[in-house]
Motif scaffolding. Structure first.
Motif, PDB file in Angstrom:
ATOM      1  N   ASP A 273       0.846  -1.191   0.000  1.00 43.57           N
ATOM      2  CA  ASP A 273       0.000   0.000   0.000  1.00 43.57           C
ATOM      3  C   ASP A 273       0.886   1.247   0.000  1.00 43.57           C
ATOM      4  O   ASP A 273       2.117   1.153  -0.014  1.00 43.57           O
ATOM      5  N   ALA A 274       0.243   2.415  -0.005  1.00 49.21           N
ATOM      6  CA  ALA A 274       1.018   3.654  -0.087  1.00 49.21           C
ATOM      7  C   ALA A 274       1.926   3.831   1.128  1.00 49.21           C
ATOM      8  O   ALA A 274       2.898   4.579   1.085  1.00 49.21           O
ATOM      9  N   SER A 298       3.892  -0.153  -5.780  1.00 47.30           N
ATOM     10  CA  SER A 298       2.979   0.586  -4.909  1.00 47.30           C
ATOM     11  C   SER A 298       2.109   1.533  -5.728  1.00 47.30           C
ATOM     12  O   SER A 298       2.482   1.937  -6.831  1.00 47.30           O
ATOM     13  N   HIS A 300       0.592   4.761  -7.241  1.00 45.02           N
ATOM     14  CA  HIS A 300       1.202   6.079  -7.395  1.00 45.02           C
ATOM     15  C   HIS A 300       0.156   7.127  -7.762  1.00 45.02           C
ATOM     16  O   HIS A 300      -0.505   7.019  -8.792  1.00 45.02           O
ATOM     17  N   TYR A 305      -3.095   6.173  -9.383  1.00 41.05           N
ATOM     18  CA  TYR A 305      -2.950   5.148  -8.336  1.00 41.05           C
ATOM     19  C   TYR A 305      -2.691   3.750  -8.903  1.00 41.05           C
ATOM     20  O   TYR A 305      -2.984   2.747  -8.269  1.00 41.05           O
ATOM     21  N   PRO A 336       2.318   8.388   3.567  1.00 41.86           N
ATOM     22  CA  PRO A 336       2.313   7.680   2.278  1.00 41.86           C
ATOM     23  C   PRO A 336       3.637   7.911   1.546  1.00 41.86           C
ATOM     24  O   PRO A 336       4.282   8.946   1.750  1.00 41.86           O
ATOM     25  N   ILE A 338       5.014   9.099  -1.498  1.00 43.28           N
ATOM     26  CA  ILE A 338       4.645   9.842  -2.716  1.00 43.28           C
ATOM     27  C   ILE A 338       5.934  10.433  -3.266  1.00 43.28           C
ATOM     28  O   ILE A 338       6.462  11.399  -2.713  1.00 43.28           O
TER      29      ILE A 338
END
Ligand SMILES: Cc1cc2nc3c(=O)[nH]c(=O)nc-3n(C[C@H](O)[C@H](O)[C@H](O)COP(=O)(O)OP(=O)(O)OC[C@H]3O[C@@H](n4cnc5c(N)ncnc54)[C@H](O)[C@@H]3O)c2cc1C
Length: 356
Positions: A273-274, A298, A300, A305, A336, A338
């Motif tokens: 997951d994030a 993962s 994005h 996503y 998360p 990112i």
């Protein structure tokens, strides 16, 4: 996790990191930075302490720094138990144990998986075994290729004009070696950067004396009677005499050791997951197994996503830091991952940087 349980984990828990390279090391350092005082075990199948891979296709091939001297700088003391030269061979998720190829088992409260990727080998095993046929992923690969280039081959063939293949071709030209690059696509780097930049990269290669052949596949490699590679054959019916071949066909994810474990791992990587928590094969997120680096897949936000693997140095560092932070955090404090995809490449005297 309740505060008290988290405090116990930080004080005397057991954290195991599988994959002792860039993501593994930076993750472990972050755990210590965040106050983890328990036992830390680093498991790596290579016999070396963590080293950096980007110099292997750049400085190391030019003789400007040996492949053996690319150890990653340490950000801090780790106080870890290092189990190097022994691969993890299995995972028992219920018992929370990592099995090692030497028969030992290591228990964990939290596990970080950072087993990365390996070079995709030449598909014909007998041809891949010929003397003079190389891949480039590890320090040993880099040292062996640099030695062979030192010996002054008559012609090097690079199969695949992605970043690594193009950098190898660049190093060969800088050394004054004759080099042919064979690429199935229309141009070098086209897969990552598209046709416009690909056309510029093709021009750059040709201007620098590379015999660039695009839209063509290598169909076979041929050895001499002593088992040394002597020629390559192409899909357009032509052949080329060459005494070194570097196979640069991308990578395969190191997930086979997880087969049968119940973790959501396969040829495309380990889904997480994030927050870097791994999914099991039922798509349920685990809370004690985290993933980082090239092996992770993962979601994005920049790409709707979609689950993506980013084989970039900066991503490995950032994801490892986030995973380590989340391993020691309450769910509301987790972050998360990112990361805006960004990478660099140095070839033919030009620094290519890409962001986004
Ligand atoms: C030649 C080369 C040049 C590169 N140049 C650039 C560049 O210019 N810019 C850029 O952004 N990126 C570059 N990269 C990519 C970058 O190096 C990677 O993104 C980075 O190394 C990923 O780190 P990682 O820790 O996730 O994986 P890795 O570095 O692949 O490390 C994974 C480690 O886990 C080990 N392992 C695997 N299976 C097991 C097991 N079962 N048990 C124990 N250990 C295991 C592996 O042997 C390895 O040591 C380059 C890579 C290469 C090979």
């Amino acid at each position: 996790m309740a505060d008290a349980a988290l405090d116990r984990l930080k004080a005397d828990g057991r954290i195991v990191v599988v994959g002792a390279s860039l993501a593994g090391l930076r993750g472990a350092e972050t755990l210590r930075d965040k106050g983890f005082k328990g036992s830390l075990t680093m498991i790596g199948d290579e016999p070396y302490e963590p080293y950096d891979r980007p110099p292997l296709s750049k400085q190391a091939l030019l003789g400007k720094g040996a492949a053996e001297r690319t150890a990653l700088p340490r950000r801090r003391e780790l106080d870890a138990e290092w189990r190097l030269g022994v691969p993890a061979s299995g995972l028992d998720m219920a018992a929370k144990r990592v099995k090692l190829a030497d028969g030992e088992e290591v228990s964990y409260d939290r596990l970080l998986i950072a087993t990365g990727v390996r070079a995709r080998p030449w598909p014909n095993p007998a041809e891949a075994e010929l003397d003079g046929v190389f891949v480039l992923r590890t320090r040993d690969d880099g040292a062996a290729l640099a030695r062979r280039l030192d010996a002054g081959p008559r012609r090097v063939l690079v199969i695949g004009a992605g970043f690594t293949g193009s950098e190898i071709a660049s190093a060969c030209r800088e050394r004054g070696l004759e080099v042919t690059v064979a690429e199935r696509g229309d141009a070098p780097l086209v897969g990552a950067l598209g046709g416009v930049i690909g056309a510029v990269a093709a021009e750059m290669q040709r201007e620098n004396g590379v015999d660039l052949r695009t839209g063509v596949m290598v169909t076979g490699l041929e050895g001499d009677t002593t088992g040394r590679v002597r020629a390559a054959h192409f899909s357009d019916g032509t052949s080329l005499e060459c005494d070194v071949v570097v196979v640069s066909l991308g990578a395969q994810r190191n997930t086979e050791w997880l087969i049968g474990s119940g973790l959501g791992a396969g040829p495309r990587g380990i889904a997480c997951d994030a927050g870097c928590r791994a999914f099991d094969i039922r798509g349920i997120v685990t809370d004690d197994i985290f993933v980082a680096g090239d092996v992770a897949r993962s979601p994005h936000p920049l790409f709707g996503y979609q689950f993506l693997s980013l084989e970039h140095w900066g991503n490995a560092v950032s994801q490892a830091e986030t995973a380590a932070h989340n391993m020691l955090s309450e769910s509301t404090e987790r972050r998360p991952h990112i990361w805006v995809p960004a990478f660099w490449s140095t070839q033919f005297g030009v620094n290519i940087k890409s962001v986004g």
